[in-house]
Design an enzyme around this catalytic site. Structure first.
Site, short mmCIF file in Angstrom:
data_model
loop_
_atom_site.label_atom_id
_atom_site.label_comp_id
_atom_site.label_asym_id
_atom_site.label_seq_id
_atom_site.Cartn_x
_atom_site.Cartn_y
_atom_site.Cartn_z
CD GLU A 294 -44.50 -26.24 27.78
OE1 GLU A 294 -43.77 -27.18 28.14
OE2 GLU A 294 -45.73 -26.34 27.66
CB CYS A 386 -48.07 -32.43 32.16
SG CYS A 386 -48.08 -30.80 31.40
#
Lengths: 612, 612
Positions: A294, A386
């Site tokens: 990521e 998230c």
């Protein structure tokens, strides 16, 4: 970033305000429900035992914390007694899990009890703690009640007793940064300077030798960059590693630079910001090109269809930009902030507020969405959720990103329609920004203050009228006027707002020979919804198209679509590789704001078009 | 694919033959050394115990097996008593690890002894077994000695006693296919039909309901496609999942279709091949677009810089194509085979034979290689070192891919210079193919046989002379002549060989607006070595360039480089996004064969160029 200013700014525009209402009515209740269904709330009862479903995960607490923070922030703009009651219940549940020593983490209280703080590089304890602190500060700001704040101060005191350079303390720091900026907020809410010092310690200790993760936790050197721990933060010149972590860290770094007036630290933050936005940011404000880790990769590596550009990373870039804007007052930070807010910052959530993109590619090819590619439609929730919970707390604060309302000065960074009310003055901003460039700024309650109004860098021509009379225009990014403003005074800002063909730096391989369409801060895309039967990725735009504006179909009132003539290939079955060039035919193309794509059923999408 | 024909075909060309020599002298000895250094050989001593270094990994045996297979194959074209001695020593070492019941796997003999066959979906036991069988057959073919072959027959018998549809047997099949085609080879070498039946069982049982991986091994449904086990193979219409596994499976499927003369099975193999090469294959012959799961994705998803295109997958595609070519005699299979052999099939290994690409992207941008991107240079070895050891066995067999030499017919598929000698006839192919289109086919020993010569599909014009006189040209892909050939007869094949601008199907998003340069079967690329100071990814080629040939600098004699005038951007620092279009300037460009890139130091590389 002064969250307490939130109560002074009320958005009334057609883009942000409806998102805030949807967040209040749909997103927050939906995330509470998901936290219930998945066991995230129940985890705080500390009753989980082996064999039970819904084993508390190491980062679940952070999701709950972000929802609580979002509820508190939302209450400031949408008072809601039922939500406030629910919030207090949830806070009691959360605080109930706090241990006598101040520790609060569901996973490490019911599972792995003996492993507290033994794996800072992966296990997210300080990250979860940071989110709980942010939630507590938001609750205090919204309600004035100290219960949650005091509990989280106890937690911060406990952490402060464990970490630092004093003999006997752990010289560690979080693997997933976040607590740095949270501690600065806690310092502001409590006045306790130790929290600021602890935040500073976490930032400054990071990446120093001997490396804590390597020596104390046997973490491989090769993984350090992903966690921004490969060298001291002050020595970092490029934004590297996990994008959300980097943005949160650098936002905290900026906070500390601002608090401590340390020019070297500020210079470090500005340098890292420039590397981010001049080399590694998508036109949409997205950051973190790759799904592997990521993470950021390297300069100009910005693939479109395979972009990661996590929603949380864009939110993190907004947090970073806002801090540097407030510290320096430089327009360049507002330019980036605005790019994020109107594009990647909103694309991650549907207009209905009930589904979310984790990644935000700039291109969704025909075959991708036909195959149900993971990023081809927004999802209701994620195992690592998230992004949805980040929206809960990000959207209510959009007003804070549009203006900075101090007692003696008002800086309007993004001229969305809004009301700014302080004891010292009241100002109303009107207009249809970002779809219309004419903005009214009316003094509803006069006072002695400095008014600054940003002239966006995308704007090539602007006019400013003061009570109807033209005034000298500025070219340093802000038009500023200090005076005793009278009730009824009116500043009119006229920004020339035209669709433009925008090129990426030719060093971006993915965009070579291509260009995007932007109008003001809004990046446009083609969606197959508006362009049926057209192979979108083959679309060509003339270098100087004639654009026509039209109300976008099936999108919120006021949304402008752009029509223009272009070309596209009519595909036919042939060999995969051959010597016949593809045949283009003239087509009418319709572009809509990127942030709104995939809100009208499944669709292919394309931001960058070939230039004819 | 009849490996036993290897002894009849001796390559003499300038591309393949030197690779075979390098494999003999460098690659094989290097891989033996690596197998020693990493503990792969020592593992066969079965002495490893907890705490020792070099814990035997579940797929290590396959690496050793491929080296043994490569040594055997190499011995057929390069007799080498020292290597033969070493080979016999290694075979003794390997066979020494065989258990009384026939089982042979180092990992599950010294570790996880109780876990044999309990995790077929991940643990590679049948895969390792298959490679050992292939190695044993190759050894038998090379030396006539049966020791290894007999040992591996015992292993196959043991596996046959465990797997199948009979009551009491496991209805499983490999998670990583390979044993299917190995069992067919074992059947050919031994005449034992049970091996063919077992291979057929593995192919036919795969993906049937109730799904073995799901029901017996609790493997998630979502993972089945990666292993081609989401539905019965006969029902599969698209090539999916892990590319190497898919290619090995479908090669085995084709083998069985050929052996059993089952038209439905052949139709299935041809359908899967067409899906592969008409929708999911790179111009280089690479397959498997994504690093995630090392897998195929979907039609036309062929990103260039982020291509995975594993070396082993290209080798797998060659195996698949060769089988369908031998079964059907259709030129389309030879066309693909040739595309693989001259491009992705060779790019994975350096000219020195000592370093390897695992992945073979079609573009290496300037910033990628400056940053030491994982695919920016070939590596000496990998933890999962399937590709280097695959080259050991692939390169010696290149001759087999160029011609099929049966007693009564000779089919020349790729007219590389070579000698084909059988008891019934002898033929010499001369010329500088693929860099020159004039090919001599001389009868060195006459006989009564059918000669077929392929006319490649890339060739728009060809001539054939028989003893100097023009004969009618064919347009079904092969020119065929059955006669009593006299010693001294000569067929001359003249293929028009011109550089061409080749376009991908416009449905390939990554290649839109771009084209590659190909000359004959050789795909060209720009390397920064030949084009210093030029931003390669910005290069533009005219739709109708004038090409000039030049001897490629620093590459093997005979390698032709292509010069042409084009344009490229001179980059300068500016905003990342702006309204100024990039400025192009005229440049001279030099392209070299893609397979040879990164052999002259680190370099950026670009296959697809913008078309002006």
């Amino acid at each position: 970033m002064n969250d307490s200013m939130l109560k002074n700014i009320r958005l009334k525009d057609g883009v942000f305000a409806p998102r805030q209402e949807t967040n209040w009515k749909t997103t927050i209740p939906g995330c509470i429900r998901r936290c219930e269904e998945t066991g995230r709330l129940k985890a705080f009862e500390l009753k989980w035992k082996e064999g039970d479903p819904d084993k508390p995960h190491i980062f679940w607490d952070s999701d709950v914390a972000k929802v609580l923070e979002g509820m508190s922030a939302s209450l400031q703009i949408h008072p809601d007694p039922a939500m406030e009651k629910k919030l207090d219940e949830l806070i009691d549940l959360v605080i109930g899990a706090q241990q006598p020593d101040g520790y609060l983490n569901t996973h490490f209280t019911v599972i792995d009890q003996d492993k507290r703080w033994t794996n800072l590089h992966d296990w997210h304890e300080l990250y979860c703690a940071g989110h709980l602190m942010e939630a507590a500060v938001a609750h205090y700001q919204a309600t004035g009640r100290r219960k949650f704040l005091d509990a989280m101060r106890r937690y911060a005191d406990y952490i402060d007793s464990l970490f630092g350079r004093d003999p006997g303390k752990k010289r560690g720091y979080p693997g997933h940064e976040e607590i740095e900026l949270a501690l600065v907020k806690l310092y502001h809410a409590s006045g306790e300077k130790r929290y600021l010092e602890l935040a500073r310690y976490f930032v400054e200790e990071r990446g120093t030798e001997p490396n804590y993760f390597v020596t104390a936790e046997n973490f491989p050197e090769a993984g350090l960059k992903n966690r921004q721990a490969h060298k001291p933060v002050r020595e970092q010149t490029e934004v590297d590693g996990h994008a959300v972590r980097a943005m949160y860290l650098f936002a905290g770094l900026a906070d500390i630079a601002g608090e401590t007036s340390d020019p070297a630290l500020l210079e470090c933050a500005e340098r890292l910001f420039r590397n981010t936005v001049q080399r590694r940011m998508y036109i949409t404000g997205g950051v973190g090109s790759t799904q592997f880790g990521e993470a950021f990769t390297h300069d100009f590596d910005l693939p479109n269809a395979l972009a990661y550009a996590e929603s949380c990373a864009a939110i993190g870039l907004a947090l970073f930009a806002k801090r540097l804007l407030d510290i320096t007052g430089k327009c360049e930070y507002a330019d980036v902030l605005e790019r994020v807010l109107y594009n990647n910052g909103l694309s991650g959530i549907s207009l209905q507020g009930d589904t979310f993109f984790y990644a935000n590619p700039l291109e969704m090819n025909e075959t991708f969405f036909e195959r149900g590619h993971i990023y081809s439609s927004r999802q209701k929730w994620f195992d690592c959720s998230c992004c949805p919970t980040n929206y809960c707390r990000f959207l209510p604060r959009l007003g804070l990103f549009c203006a900075d309302a101090a007692p003696d000065r008002l800086r309007i960074d993004i001229p969305a329609a809004m009301e700014i009310c302080r004891p010292e003055y009241a100002v109303e901003v009107t207009g249809k920004y970002p779809y219309d460039g004419r903005i009214g700024i009316k003094i509803k309650k006069g006072g002695d203050f400095t008014l600054s109004v940003r002239i966006p860098s995308w704007c090539r021509k602007h006019e400013i009228l003061l009570n109807g009379k033209a005034v000298a225009v500025s070219d340093d990014g802000y038009w500023t006027s200090k005076r005793v403003w009278q009730t009824g005074d009116e500043v009119t800002l006229i920004l020339k707002l035209v669709p433009e063909v925008v090129y990426a730096d030719p060093r971006v391989p993915a965009d070579i020979g291509k260009a995007a369409v932007q109008r003001g801060p809004v990046v446009y895309c083609l969606e197959s919804t508006d362009n049926p039967g057209i192979l979108l990725h083959s679309a060509r735009i003339p270098a100087h198209p004639e654009f026509t504006l039209r109300a976008a179909e099936g999108l919120p009132a006021g949304t402008e679509a752009l029509l223009f003539r272009g070309e596209a290939v009519k595909p036919s079955d042939g060999p995969l590789y051959g010597t016949n060039p593809p045949a283009y035919e003239a087509v009418q193309l319709c572009a809509v704001p990127f942030a709104l794509w995939q809100n009208r059923g499944k669709s292919a999408m394309q931001i960058y078009l070939q230039v004819k």
